[in-house]
Design a protein around this motif. Structure first.
Motif, PDB file in Angstrom:
ATOM      1  N   ILE A 198      49.707 -40.250  46.418  1.00 20.87           N
ATOM      2  CA  ILE A 198      48.887 -40.241  45.201  1.00 20.87           C
ATOM      3  C   ILE A 198      48.140 -41.576  45.113  1.00 20.87           C
ATOM      4  O   ILE A 198      48.740 -42.638  45.263  1.00 20.87           O
ATOM      5  CB  ILE A 198      49.730 -40.044  43.917  1.00 20.87           C
ATOM      6  CG1 ILE A 198      50.640 -38.803  44.045  1.00 20.87           C
ATOM      7  CG2 ILE A 198      48.826 -39.909  42.700  1.00 20.87           C
ATOM      8  CD1 ILE A 198      51.520 -38.552  42.819  1.00 20.87           C
ATOM      9  N   LYS A 199      46.833 -41.483  44.868  1.00 23.04           N
ATOM     10  CA  LYS A 199      46.003 -42.687  44.810  1.00 23.04           C
ATOM     11  C   LYS A 199      45.800 -43.155  43.372  1.00 23.04           C
ATOM     12  O   LYS A 199      45.766 -42.343  42.462  1.00 23.04           O
ATOM     13  CB  LYS A 199      44.622 -42.397  45.411  1.00 23.04           C
ATOM     14  CG  LYS A 199      44.675 -41.974  46.868  1.00 23.04           C
ATOM     15  CD  LYS A 199      43.302 -41.541  47.369  1.00 23.04           C
ATOM     16  CE  LYS A 199      43.407 -40.772  48.687  1.00 23.04           C
ATOM     17  NZ  LYS A 199      43.986 -41.538  49.789  1.00 23.04           N
ATOM     18  N   SER A 200      45.600 -44.458  43.217  1.00 23.09           N
ATOM     19  CA  SER A 200      45.064 -44.957  41.947  1.00 23.09           C
ATOM     20  C   SER A 200      43.546 -44.740  42.050  1.00 23.09           C
ATOM     21  O   SER A 200      43.102 -43.902  42.804  1.00 23.09           O
ATOM     22  CB  SER A 200      45.414 -46.434  41.772  1.00 23.09           C
ATOM     23  OG  SER A 200      44.769 -47.211  42.763  1.00 23.09           O
ATOM     24  N   ALA A 242      48.817 -35.498  52.289  1.00 20.04           N
ATOM     25  CA  ALA A 242      48.539 -36.906  52.576  1.00 20.04           C
ATOM     26  C   ALA A 242      47.374 -37.490  51.777  1.00 20.04           C
ATOM     27  O   ALA A 242      46.984 -38.641  52.004  1.00 20.04           O
ATOM     28  CB  ALA A 242      48.263 -37.080  54.076  1.00 20.04           C
ATOM     29  N   HIS A 243      46.815 -36.736  50.833  1.00 18.48           N
ATOM     30  CA  HIS A 243      45.639 -37.255  50.107  1.00 18.48           C
ATOM     31  C   HIS A 243      45.496 -36.527  48.772  1.00 18.48           C
ATOM     32  O   HIS A 243      45.048 -35.383  48.724  1.00 18.48           O
ATOM     33  CB  HIS A 243      44.388 -37.033  50.984  1.00 18.48           C
ATOM     34  CG  HIS A 243      43.115 -37.586  50.437  1.00 18.48           C
ATOM     35  ND1 HIS A 243      42.195 -38.253  51.214  1.00 18.48           N
ATOM     36  CD2 HIS A 243      42.569 -37.555  49.188  1.00 18.48           C
ATOM     37  CE1 HIS A 243      41.162 -38.613  50.478  1.00 18.48           C
ATOM     38  NE2 HIS A 243      41.360 -38.187  49.241  1.00 18.48           N
ATOM     39  N   THR A 244      45.892 -37.187  47.689  1.00 16.31           N
ATOM     40  CA  THR A 244      45.667 -36.604  46.356  1.00 16.31           C
ATOM     41  C   THR A 244      45.252 -37.689  45.363  1.00 16.31           C
ATOM     42  O   THR A 244      45.474 -38.880  45.579  1.00 16.31           O
ATOM     43  CB  THR A 244      46.928 -35.911  45.762  1.00 16.31           C
ATOM     44  OG1 THR A 244      47.742 -36.882  45.098  1.00 16.31           O
ATOM     45  CG2 THR A 244      47.748 -35.174  46.809  1.00 16.31           C
ATOM     46  N   HIS A 245      44.664 -37.210  44.267  1.00 21.74           N
ATOM     47  CA  HIS A 245      44.299 -38.094  43.140  1.00 21.74           C
ATOM     48  C   HIS A 245      44.871 -37.452  41.874  1.00 21.74           C
ATOM     49  O   HIS A 245      44.127 -37.192  40.932  1.00 21.74           O
ATOM     50  CB  HIS A 245      42.779 -38.185  42.978  1.00 21.74           C
ATOM     51  CG  HIS A 245      42.000 -38.591  44.186  1.00 21.74           C
ATOM     52  ND1 HIS A 245      41.391 -39.815  44.294  1.00 21.74           N
ATOM     53  CD2 HIS A 245      41.685 -37.928  45.334  1.00 21.74           C
ATOM     54  CE1 HIS A 245      40.734 -39.897  45.453  1.00 21.74           C
ATOM     55  NE2 HIS A 245      40.900 -38.759  46.111  1.00 21.74           N
ATOM     56  N   ILE A 246      46.169 -37.149  41.863  1.00 22.28           N
ATOM     57  CA  ILE A 246      46.687 -36.366  40.729  1.00 22.28           C
ATOM     58  C   ILE A 246      47.208 -37.212  39.570  1.00 22.28           C
ATOM     59  O   ILE A 246      47.756 -36.670  38.621  1.00 22.28           O
ATOM     60  CB  ILE A 246      47.757 -35.328  41.167  1.00 22.28           C
ATOM     61  CG1 ILE A 246      48.909 -35.998  41.920  1.00 22.28           C
ATOM     62  CG2 ILE A 246      47.117 -34.229  41.994  1.00 22.28           C
ATOM     63  CD1 ILE A 246      50.032 -35.022  42.271  1.00 22.28           C
TER      64      ILE A 246
END
Ligand SMILES: [Zn+2]
Length: 398
Positions: free
Chosen positions: A132-134, A63-67
Motif C-alpha cells: 500500500i502506497k502513501s 504488489a501495487h495499491t493505493h488503498i
C-alpha cells in the motif's frame, strides 16, 4: 508454482499439478508438500477434516495499491463515462487533488477505518500480502499519517501489508516547482520515515504532468543513498519512466502501457520486475500494457491491481488478471505466477508465493476439482479457504 522460471514465458506444460496433494505446516512455514497419503503416514498427523475437490494455490500477492485514501471519486467517474476528459475533470476540481484534499482533512481513525475495510475485502478474495502506497498526503505530516495508518493496520490485520512512500505522486499545489518539492521529500520527509521505520520503499510517478525523467532519476538515487529501495510509476501515458527504473536498478517498474522495445529490453537487462496494472486500463478505458511482449522479451512479469479511487476503483486482482490473460494471451502459469512468486519479486521478497518447503504457508483454496476453472470463471470463482502464516483464517460455507 514450484520449479517455474523466474523470468520469461512459462508454458503450462512445465507447471507441476499435484493430485491428492498434502501440505505439512510448521511454525507458519511449509514443512513439506507431497502425496497426501504418504505425508499422512510419514508425519502421523491426525486428519480433522477432509476437504474434497479443492484446488490449493499460494496466497495471492498484490504488489501495487493505493488503498489508503479518504472519500470517493464517483462524481469524477460519472463525468468520465459522459465523455469528459481527465484534464477537464481536474480543472473542475476533481482528480487526484480532490483525494489529496479529503485525505488531508480525514482524521487518523476515519482514514484507518476506511483503509481497513479495503484491506479486509482484498484479503477475503485471497490477497494474503499487499503493498500500500502513501501519496495522497504530499506533506510531512500527512504522508506520515498515511504510513502510520497502514503500519498500524498491519499490526492487527491478518494479511501482511508492505508500505511504500509515494510522496512523489504529484507536486502539491503549495509548491511552485518540482525540484524544490523533490528536495523537500529528500531532506524533510524520508529521514523521518527512515528513523521511524515507516517504509523502506520509495516510488515516483514519472509522467509528463507529474515528474520528469532526469529529476526523478536524481531523486531516486538520493533516496537509495538514504537506504530506500526504488520503484517507479513508469510509461503509463508517455515514455521515460522505464529507462529511469533501469538506470537506477529499481526493484520494479509499474504500468508500462506505453513501453516500447527499448524500454522493455532495459528492464530485462537490469533485472527490474515489470508490473502491469490491468485495473488501470479498465478504469481509464485504455489499452493493456504489452504483457505478452514483456514476457517474450524475458522479463519477470507481475500483475497488480493499482486499486485507487481515481483510475482503478474496482480492486479485484483476480478478475483483472483473468481478463488480462485473455486479451494478452498469457498462460495459466504466467498469470498465476504474476500474482504469486513473481509479485513477491516485485516487492523484493522471495519467502512466499510458492508451495514449497521453507516458504510462508500463505495458501488459498478454490472450490473446484480443476485448476483451469480459476481463470475460466474470469475471477468470479473466489477462494473459500484462506490461510495466512499457516493459520486457516477464512472458511466460507458453500
Ligand atoms: Zn499506481
Amino acid at each position: 508454482m514450484d520449479h517455474l522460471e523466474r523470468k520469461g514465458p512459462i508454458p503450462d506444460s512445465t507447471m507441476k499439478i499435484m493430485e491428492n496433494g498434502g501440505v505439512i505446516i510448521e511454525d507458519g512455514l511449509i514443512r513439506d508438500v507431497g502425496d497426501f497419503e504418504k505425508l499422512h503416514k510419514e508425519y502421523k498427523v491426525p486428519v480433522e477434516e477432509i476437504f474434497t475437490s479443492s484446488v490449493l494455490t499460494p496466497g495471492f500477492i498484490d504488489a501495487h495499491t493505493h488503498i489508503c485514501y479518504a472519500g470517493s471519486r464517483a462524481k469524477d467517474y460519472a463525468q468520465k463515462i459522459q465523455g469528459i476528459t481527465y484534464q477537464e475533470i481536474l480543472a473542475r476540481g476533481g482528480g487526484i487533488y480532490s483525494t489529496v484534499e479529503k485525505t488531508r482533512k480525514s482524521d487518523y481513525d476515519t482514514l484507518k477505518n476506511e483503509t481497513f475495510k479495503r484491506v479486509n475485502q482484498h484479503f477475503n478474495s485471497g490477497i494474503t500480502t499487499m503493498e500500500i502506497k502513501s501519496g495522497y498526503g504530499l506533506s510531512l505530516s500527512d504522508e506520515i499519517k498515511m504510513l502510520e495508518v497502514i503500519n498500524s493496520i498491519n499490526e492487527t490485520s491478518t494479511p501482511e501489508l508492505l508500505t511504500t512512500c509515494l510522496a512523489a505522486h504529484v507536486r502539491p499545489l503549495e509548491f511552485n516547482d518540482n525540484e524544490t518539492y523533490l528536495d523537500y521529500i529528500i531532506t524533510d520527509i524520508l529521514p523521518v520515515i527512515k528513523e521511524r521505520d515507516l517504509s523502506r520503499r520509495v516510488d515516483i510517478f514519472i509522467e509528463e504532468n507529474a515528474f520528469q525523467p532526469l529529476e526523478s532519476q536524481k531523486f531516486l538515487e538520493k533516496a537509495q543513498i538514504l537506504g530506500f529501495s526504488a520503484t517507479v510509476h513508469a510509461d503509463q501515458f508517455s515514455r521515460g519512466g522505464a529507462l529511469v527504473a533501469a538506470a537506477v536498478s529499481a526493484t520494479s517498474a509499474d504500468h508500462l502501457e506505453s513501453s516500447q522495445d527499448e524500454d522493455i529490453r532495459a528492464l530485462v537487462d537490469k533485472n527490474v520486475t515489470a508490473v502491469v496494472l490491468p485495473g488501470a486500463s479498465l478504469g481509464l478505458a485504455m489499452d493493456f500494457a504489452p504483457a505478452r511482449k514483456i514476457l517474450d522479451a524475458g522479463a519477470c512479469l507481475a500483475i497488480a491491481s493499482d486499486w485507487n479511487p481515481g483510475s482503478a476503483p474496482m480492486g479485484d486482482l483476480l478478475i483483472q488478471s483473468a481478463l488480462l490473460s485473455n486479451f494478452e494471451k498469457l498462460t495459466f502459469a504466467e498469470t498465476v505466477a504474476g500474482i504469486t512468486f513473481r509479485a513477491a519479486y516485485a516487492l523484493g521478497i522471495d519467502d512466499r508465493g510458492i508451495l514449497r518447503q521453507g516458504k510462508l504457508a500463505d495458501m488459498i483454496s478454490f472450490p473446484s476439482d480443476d485448476y483451469r476453472e480459476i481463470l475460466y470463471n474470469q475471477g468470479m470463482l473466489k477462494p473459500d479457504m484462506i490461510w495466512k502464516n499457516g493459520n486457516l483464517k477464512i472458511k466460507k460455507s458453500q
